[in-house]
Design an enzyme around this catalytic site. Structure first.
Site, short mmCIF file in Angstrom:
data_model
loop_
_atom_site.label_atom_id
_atom_site.label_comp_id
_atom_site.label_asym_id
_atom_site.label_seq_id
_atom_site.Cartn_x
_atom_site.Cartn_y
_atom_site.Cartn_z
N ARG A 144 0.49 -1.03 0.11
CA ARG A 144 0.17 -0.05 0.11
C ARG A 144 1.10 0.71 0.71
NH1 ARG A 144 -2.98 -0.69 5.25
NH2 ARG A 144 -1.48 -1.65 6.04
N ASN A 165 -6.00 -2.61 1.82
CA ASN A 165 -5.94 -3.82 2.13
C ASN A 165 -7.33 -4.87 2.21
OD1 ASN A 165 -3.17 -4.68 2.14
ND2 ASN A 165 -3.42 -4.50 4.50
#
Length: 95
Positions: free
Chosen positions: A23, A41
């Site tokens: 990320r 996520n």
């Protein structure tokens, strides 16, 4: 140079993509490309990114996500295109 084409895309990456800095990797790349949206996520172990901006930059981000950061092992990736909704001001990581 041609006029930029604004677009929106939802990108899902599967594989060893959680717990490896994926990320943050996406965040850095998206900010460099001045894209807006978010990454997060997913409960099933995937990483999702929803991005808006210049279509060429989104395509560049998608290629970068197919590689991922060093410790990631990308097994599959999907991109779904749509029209931009202009609902984002920045790019961020959703918890």
């Amino acid at each position: 140079m041609g006029k930029s084409e604004e677009a929106r895309a939802r990108i899902v990456i599967r594989g060893t993509v959680q717990g490896v800095g994926f990320r943050y990797y996406i965040l850095q790349k998206a900010q460099e490309m001045r894209l807006k949206g978010y990454t997060q996520n997913l409960p099933n172990g995937e990483v999702e990114a929803v991005v808006e901006g210049d279509k060429l930059f989104i395509e560049d981000l998608y290629r970068a996500m197919q590689r991922g950061p060093t410790k990631a092992k990308v097994k599959d990736h999907v991109i779904d295109w749509s029209d931009p909704k202009n609902q984002f001001r920045t790019f961020l990581i959703k918890k």
